[in-house]
Design a protein around this motif. Sequence first.
Motif, short mmCIF file in Angstrom:
data_model
loop_
_atom_site.label_atom_id
_atom_site.label_comp_id
_atom_site.label_asym_id
_atom_site.label_seq_id
_atom_site.Cartn_x
_atom_site.Cartn_y
_atom_site.Cartn_z
N SER A 65 -2.70 7.67 -4.83
CA SER A 65 -3.47 6.93 -5.83
C SER A 65 -3.45 7.74 -7.11
O SER A 65 -3.46 8.98 -7.08
CB SER A 65 -4.91 6.71 -5.37
N ARG A 75 -8.88 8.13 0.75
CA ARG A 75 -8.24 8.20 -0.56
C ARG A 75 -8.99 7.36 -1.61
O ARG A 75 -9.13 7.76 -2.76
CB ARG A 75 -6.79 7.72 -0.44
N GLU A 76 -9.51 6.22 -1.18
CA GLU A 76 -10.29 5.40 -2.10
C GLU A 76 -11.61 6.06 -2.46
O GLU A 76 -12.06 6.02 -3.62
CB GLU A 76 -10.55 4.03 -1.47
N GLU A 100 0.83 -1.19 0.00
CA GLU A 100 0.00 0.00 0.00
C GLU A 100 0.87 1.24 0.00
O GLU A 100 1.91 1.29 0.65
CB GLU A 100 -0.91 0.00 1.24
N TYR A 111 -8.36 -1.48 3.64
CA TYR A 111 -7.70 -0.25 3.22
C TYR A 111 -6.69 0.22 4.26
O TYR A 111 -6.45 1.41 4.43
CB TYR A 111 -8.74 0.84 2.96
N ARG A 130 -10.80 8.69 -5.00
CA ARG A 130 -10.49 8.12 -6.32
C ARG A 130 -11.76 7.74 -7.07
O ARG A 130 -11.93 8.09 -8.24
CB ARG A 130 -9.60 6.89 -6.15
#
Length: 566
Positions: free
Chosen positions: A258, A309-310, A254, A374, A313
């Motif tokens: 991103s 962050r996901e 990880e 995550y 994105r």
Amino acid sequence: MDTTPLSALLLLVAAVAFGFGFVVSYLLASRRAKGRLVEANIEAARILETAQQDAERQREQYIEEAQTEVQAKLDALEEERQKSLRNARRARQKVERRHKRINDRTRRVNTRSDVLDAAHKALKSVQRKTVQAQRRAEKLRLKALGVLKEAGAQARELEAKVSAAKQHEEELASQAEELSAVIGHHQAKLEEISGLTIEEAKEALKTELLDEARLEASATIKSVRDEATLTAGREARRVVLTTIQRIASTQSVENTVSVVHITSDDVKGRIIGREGRNIKAFESATGIDVMVDDTPEAVTLSGFDPVRREIARIALERLIKDGRIHPARVERMVGRVAANMAEELVEIGERTVIDLQLHGLHPELIRLIGRMRYRSSYGQNLLAHSKETARIASIMAAEVGENPHVARRAGLLHDIGKVIIDEVDRPHAIVGMEYCKRYKETAEVCNAVGAHHDEIEMTHLVSPIVQASDAISGARPGARRDQLQAYIQRLHDLEELASSFKGVKTAYAIQGGREVRVMVNSGMIRDNAAQELALKISRRIESELHYPGQIKVIVIREVRSSAVAN
């Protein structure tokens, strides 16, 4: 003079000149007409091309608007389908849990019935044994009466023997006095011959015996340790190798960034917006930094919270695909994605629990398990590490005769404290243990979670199994990344600790810190003390240093003898 031929000639010349002029005029007119025709064709082609371009732009615009509407409808239908699937899955899980509870109750009823039958049989057996015991007691009472009669006769004989023994004792006492006088006489002669008192002789003998006992003890300890190492090491290797061979899960690294790929660099301007309003709204809604630089067809998202962050994105990809990017649209899209992410975390946790065949976990623990997806630890995905630890612990527990279900449950939950963002001032093992207690986990699971880094004492056998499984999953080559500075500091501490013992000349940490070689002074450390020194160093390393896996300690004692021949 006749002028007729001349006139005819002039007429002929005039006719020829007229015809030539007519031809020339016709040719010039034809050329001008052709030029105008070419110009007209060019103008017509240009007008036709312009019309075709306008028609193509209108057609593309209509198609794009239609595709946008269709995609929006498809997204709505997909969301409804996903919700329906989740509701169906949850309903199926509820039905399965109800069936399981019914089966458990049925088993308990059957078990109680079996217990009652067994108790009834045991009661009958006890009654039969009671009758037999009463009969035996009666026989013993009769025998006891006969024995008492015989005991009276033997008591009279014993009194006669006691009187004879007293007389013999008086004779032995007189002989002992004579023997004490002889021993005192001999002791005086020995002190005179050896020049040592009795106390000094005892001290010398004690010192010599202690040295011999230490040597024999060291040899015995070494042989026992070698034998234990041979047998226990072989068994431990068998269990660990069997576990590792049956586990083959991938490891993912990880990062804190991103990358969102875009179709063209023109989209970057739409992402930034007028005076940066769009990108400011996006960063404010997600808490993630958006870096729009010269990298072709890519936008970078930076942030330390992998869940946020996901969310950023997915929201940015949907905004780019939709094409409508403005502050209000950004806030709505981020909120929608955040809600979907919360459901996805629960779904990931439920899927993980089902994959590991664990049931009865509290919904909050399931949500925290989903957050592990995550979260990374030393470059190792936390959910993959926890699942791998659970499987390893289950296999090891089955190999040593413990409950694999409890070990698998404790292995999955052992790092649950790392995803609890409100607790950052205490060890994650203690935080995870408290959460497990709060949500009614068993004492074995709670102790394994709290003791896998030795913060508390291990009270169940499952705890060292989970600790060993955690070490196997984290210390395997390639599983984790370590910072260079921390790695160098660990090697330095290892060498410094080994060098602190008396008689050690130098110490070197090799094999990436998994082995330490200690060079000792041969004049201060004997061969039989080298093994004892290696044991002391290993104990200090276990108590003072933190390290993954095992560290092998090798003590080397070198003796060099030289002579000169003249």
